[in-house]
Each structure stands twice: as C-alpha cells, then as structure tokens.
Design an enzyme around this catalytic site. Structure first.
Site, mmCIF file in Angstrom:
data_model
loop_
_atom_site.group_PDB
_atom_site.id
_atom_site.type_symbol
_atom_site.label_atom_id
_atom_site.label_comp_id
_atom_site.label_asym_id
_atom_site.label_seq_id
_atom_site.Cartn_x
_atom_site.Cartn_y
_atom_site.Cartn_z
ATOM 1 N N SER A 38 -1.364 1.279 20.781
ATOM 2 C CA SER A 38 -1.013 0.839 19.437
ATOM 3 C C SER A 38 -1.301 -0.656 19.303
ATOM 4 C CB SER A 38 0.474 1.109 19.181
ATOM 5 O OG SER A 38 0.925 0.405 18.056
ATOM 6 N N SER A 45 0.810 -1.216 0.000
ATOM 7 C CA SER A 45 0.000 0.000 0.000
ATOM 8 C C SER A 45 0.849 1.274 0.000
ATOM 9 C CB SER A 45 -0.962 -0.035 1.193
ATOM 10 O OG SER A 45 -1.866 1.038 1.154
ATOM 11 N N THR A 81 0.587 -2.619 17.484
ATOM 12 C CA THR A 81 1.824 -3.334 17.158
ATOM 13 C C THR A 81 3.018 -2.973 18.028
ATOM 14 O OG1 THR A 81 2.336 -1.661 15.481
ATOM 15 C CG2 THR A 81 1.145 -3.623 14.748
#
Length: 597
Positions: A554, A119, A556
């Site tokens: 978050s 992306s 991650t």
C-alpha cells in the site's frame, strides 16, 4: 546615492542574508522604499528578489498564524489524490496550498489549478489537489514540496516558504494566476475562501469557478495556458466543445441494431448530476438522460461509481428497469462505470477495463480506415482482468502496455504512443494523442486527393478528440464517447458485455510490520523482495489453470495488497488465500494470519 541610503541598503542586505527576525520587517520596508527610488542600481537588482520574497513570505506566515493555524500534529502526505482529511482539519492545509499554487504559477509562468474535493470519499471529508499547466497532475518533485509545506509548524512556515522560493529560483515579480474549483460538499465554500486568502497574500490572481467537476477545472487550466487553442476556459466552452463533436459523430451514424440513445444516470448526489443536467441540453436528440441522485441525499452514500464498483451492486435511488443501460459517476465526476440488472435481478458491471477495450477497438478501426501510420496502444495496470488483456491483444490486435498503479503512471506510459488509451478498473481514464498525431490527422483532412473513406475516418478521429477530455479522466466526456461507440456498432449493453468473459478474481489485504519490505518491479507484477517470495507465488500460480497473482505494498498503510485470478471463483479464492499466507510468513505479517476458504 547618499551615505545614509548606502547604510539602509547594507543593513537590509545583512538582515535578509542572515535571516535576523526582530528588526526584519523594518529593514524590508526601508529597502523596498529605497529600491523604488533607485531601481536602476546594481545593488538593488541583486536585492530586488530577496526583499520582495521576504516581504511576501513574512506576510503569508503572519496571516497563516493568525487565521489558519495548524490544526493537527500528524504528518500528511500529498499523493495522487492530493490531500484528503476530515473537512474541519483542512483549512490550514488549503490555505497553504493556495500559497503553493501561487508559487507554482510564478515558477511555471502559467495558470495553475486548485481543486477542492475528496472525490468518492464520504461527505464529511474534503481535500485539495493542484493541477499543472496542461491539465497534468502535480509534478512528483512538488508533491514532496507540498507535503513539507503542509507539515511545517506555524513558526517554521516563513522559513519553509523562503526555502521553496530560493531552491526553485522563483521570480516573485511574475503574475501568479490560480484557477479554483470546488465540489458540492457543505465544507467546500469556506475552504475555497481559505485558498483565496493564501493566493492573495502572495499577490496571486485567483479566479473562482465555483462548483465544477474536477475534469472541468483541468479543462479550464489547459485552455488558459494554450491561449484558447484547446478550447474556451468557461463552462459554456466546455459543454460546447464536447457536445459539438459528439453530435457530429452521432449524425454520421444511423441508429441501428440494439442500441437505444437513452441512459439512466446516477449522479452520486454530487456535481456530476448538476453538470450532466446542463450538458444534456446540448445533446439534441442524440442522447436522452434520466438523472437520479441529484443532490437530495448524502454525497457518495450508497451511490456513485466507487460504491457500484466496490460493492458490485446497483446504487440506491435509481429505479432502472431490467436490462436498461445505467451509468454511475463519482463525487467529482472523474470516474465512470456502466451497469445493468437483468431479468433475474443479477447485477452486471462494465468497469474501466470494459470501457478501455470498447474505446480502443473503435479507435483501431478508425486508424486502419484512415490509412494513417499511427501507433495506437492501450495501457493497463496489473489489476486489469486477464481476459480483457487477452481480448485486446489477440482479438482487437491493439498493443498493450502495463504501468504501475496510479493515474500519473498510466498517463506517463500512454504518452509513449501516438494515441494512448488508459483506464483504471475503477473507471478513471481517458485517451491522449501526441501533437504530431494531431497535426497528421488535421493535415489528412485538408487533403482533397485522398479517398473519401480515409478522409471520413480521419475526421472521425478528430471528432473523437473533440469529445474526449485529454487532460484527465472525465466521466461526462467518457460517457459521450462510449455512447458514440455503442451507437456506431448498434450494440446494447448486453452486446458489449458479451465481447469477452472476465476471469474470476479476488483481492485481499495482509497487515505487515513494515510495508517497505515488499519491493516490486515490472509495473508491480514481480516481487523482488523479500527474497524467495516471488518464487513461492510462481509455484502457487502454476497449480491453477489460468492462474495469475501479484502482491504490492500500500502507498499509505502497512498492508500488502494481494490480487489473484484463476479459472473458477473457488480456485481464485484459494489461490489468493495461499498467496496471502506466503506474504504473512515471509514479509513480517502481524495480527491474525490469513486462512484458507
């Protein structure tokens, strides 16, 4: 059946059930050959799936060890964006996702998509994500399965595959159709070959569409699994469906006001530029497009939707005159943002929030004009600007719902409405209609006794769903719909921007020892843990006019994201810093403490 064959069967069954390794393939071969001769026996019916599975997973594991051995020791997690890594470390993961795509296809008895893209990430990165039968993102349960498969050691690969087949009761004799697409990264062709290898080793049927946008692959998968009801699963079918509805909507509106049918298009040096050039040929004179960043530069480098959104500045390579309407898409063309630069060289951006309000208002006008009992709603995340929420609810009179951050949560919430509009601020979003609503609109158009105005509005709604790609956020599809709305209203981009004024906002990050100490509820707008943090946030917010703030962990990293709004940028920056300090003190902050501006 002879006693010798009985022995072969018994031995094969023992090997399969006990998972003995050394003589395994010999007995699988024997049992498969014997099964072919005596497929009607009850014992073979019981063993059929076991031997077939064992044969395939053994072949898959052997091929993986030989050609696509595991490159890294760290664990990787399948998330909203699938897997993303440096391209050189991805071939084994994509081979394994080829395996998983076949298993998913056999499990769902439908075509599954496999898109190779990273992306908006830099060009050296790449990634892979799977697409479910109706264009949806991969089911959450299977995200965990994907992670387990990707992280398995080479010598455990066969065991993990075997467990997936058994735990999900997958019929290995079914057809496993997988559609493959890729973006324009130099690494994509070789990674596509790794995917095809994984698909074929499990006797899947790969269909490689080559370089396509991510939304196009979602479209193709949906077309195939609806037997063509959604459209034709080809590039021409995609362009024809979108452009036919777009041109029809444009034909129903005369050019007026400040709208000019022309845009400057930033293709991020990716697939969006390639496909926009093709699509432009279908648009007649209803929209002219000047395409820049066509591929001669680095993908997403100082251009593209993510760069424009994050940096709050125009991309390089687009020589647009002051005041002209410009758009940027990202590397796989599933995000779209508008912008312009005024006479004083001041940059103005119209992001996903602005796109959502424009489309929702237009749809509400059509719903009212049609006289249909349709429940229309707009879904935002907590990151949506407070001014946009106020404008939608109080001026447009469109119900607003809030979902957790992430496209899959927005999509799920939008399904609660007859017509659901959802966009993330980053420009990823779409409009979806329920099957009941689609039928209602179609039935209304067919009635001769209703007033012409109502029928015209119903036809407009039907054409909107011809333009929009309901399966996923689609930059090209969304661009066409935005242009229809601006044309209908006779608006320039400046007119559009003037509908409301965004509140100043600020986002900060706080590094913590363990992000899991932050637990939220109410679509991430309320912090439940650690105890007392939400009370402190409320106290701080109360000190600022039009203040709003929230925190969320978050997905991650061990960081906590802080978002704040207030009546001025100075107050916003101070509120954000104070909330960040509270997080640091109460949620186990590490490293340098946040400071006040």
């Amino acid at each position: 059946m002879s006693s010798v064959e009985d022995v072969v069967l018994a031995e094969a069954a023992c090997v399969i059930l006990s998972k003995q390794q050394a003589p395994r393939m010999y007995w699988v071969k024997q049992s498969l050959e014997t099964r072919a001769r005596y497929s009607g026996s009850e014992l073979f019916k019981d063993l059929n799936q076991m031997t077939l599975t064992l044969f395939h997973v053994n072949q898959a594991a052997e091929s993986g060890r030989r050609n696509f051995s595991k490159k890294v020791d760290k664990d990787v997690m399948y998330g909203t964006a699938g897997f993303r890594e440096k391209a050189e470390a991805l071939d084994y993961i994509i081979y394994r996702m080829g395996l998983l795509a076949v298993l998913r296809a056999k499990y769902k008895n439908a075509a599954i998509g496999l898109m190779i893209t990273a992306s908006h990430n830099p060009e050296p990165d790449n990634g892979v994500k799977l697409i479910d039968p109706h264009g949806e993102m991969l089911e959450v349960k299977w995200e965990k399965i994907a992670s387990a498969l990707a992280n398995a050691s080479d010598d455990k690969l066969e065991e993990v595959l075997d467990d997936i087949v058994k735990s999900e009761s997958i019929n290995m004799s079914r057809e496993g159709c997988v559609f493959i697409g890729q973006d324009t990264r130099p690494s994509s062709p070789s990674l596509a070959r790794a995917a095809v290898a994984g698909i074929k080793v499990l006797s899947g049927l790969p269909t490689d569409f080559g370089v396509v946008t991510t939304p196009m692959l979602h479209f193709f998968v949906t077309c195939r699994n609806t037997q063509g009801a959604y459209g034709e699963a080809t590039e021409k079918g995609y362009f024809t469906k979108l452009s036919t509805a777009f041109n029809k909507l444009c034909a129903s509106v005369k050019l007026s006001g400040n709208y000019k049918p022309h845009v400057f298009f930033d293709g991020a040096n990716g697939v969006g530029a390639v496909k926009m050039k093709a699509l432009a040929g279908y648009l007649s004179e209803n929209l002219s497009v000047d395409i820049y960043n066509k591929g001669s530069g680095k993908l997403n480098y100082m251009c593209g939707a993510d760069y424009v959104k994050v940096q709050q500045r125009a991309p390089s390579g687009v020589p647009a005159p002051p005041g002209e309407r410009c758009v940027s898409v990202d590397g796989d063309a599933d995000r779209l943002v508008y912008y312009y630069v005024d006479e004083g060289s001041v940059f103005h951006m119209l992001d996903g929030d602005r796109i959502a309000t424009l489309i929702a208002g237009y749809l509400m006008e059509l719903v009212h004009a049609s006289g249909l009992a349709i429940n229309l709603g707009l879904v935002q995340t907590a990151y949506a600007n407070g001014s946009s929420t106020h404008y939608i609810a109080n001026v447009l009179k469109v119900p607003v719902a809030c979902a957790k951050t992430g496209v899959k949560f927005l999509h799920e919430k939008a399904l609660e409405f007859d017509i659901g509009v959802y966009f993330e601020a980053n420009g990823h979003g779409t409009v979806i209609a329920s099957e009941k609503t689609t039928r209602l609109i179609k039935d209304t158009i067919s009635k001769t006794e209703i007033p012409a105005e109502q029928r015209s509005a119903a036809e407009g709604l039907a054409d909107v769903f011809g333009v929009i790609n309901q399966t996923v956020g689609d930059a090209l599809s969304d661009l066409l719909l935005v242009e229809v709305v601006l044309r209908t209203k006779g608006w320039s981009i400046q007119d559009w921007l003037g509908t409301y004024v965004d509140l100043p906002n600020r986002q900060l990050k706080v590094t913590v020892k363990d992000r899991r100490v932050i637990q939220t509820t109410d679509a991430e707008r309320i912090c439940e843990n650690p105890e007392g943090l939400q009370k402190k946030i409320d106290e701080l917010v109360a000190k600022y006019e039009r203040g709003r703030a929230f925190v969320r962990p978050s997905g991650t990293e061990d960081i906590v994201r802080v978002y704040a709004e207030a009546d001025s940028q100075e107050n916003t920056d101070r509120l954000a810093a104070l909330v960040a300090q509270a997080v640091y003190q109460m949620a186990g902050g590490v490293g340098e403490a946040p400071t006040l501006p």
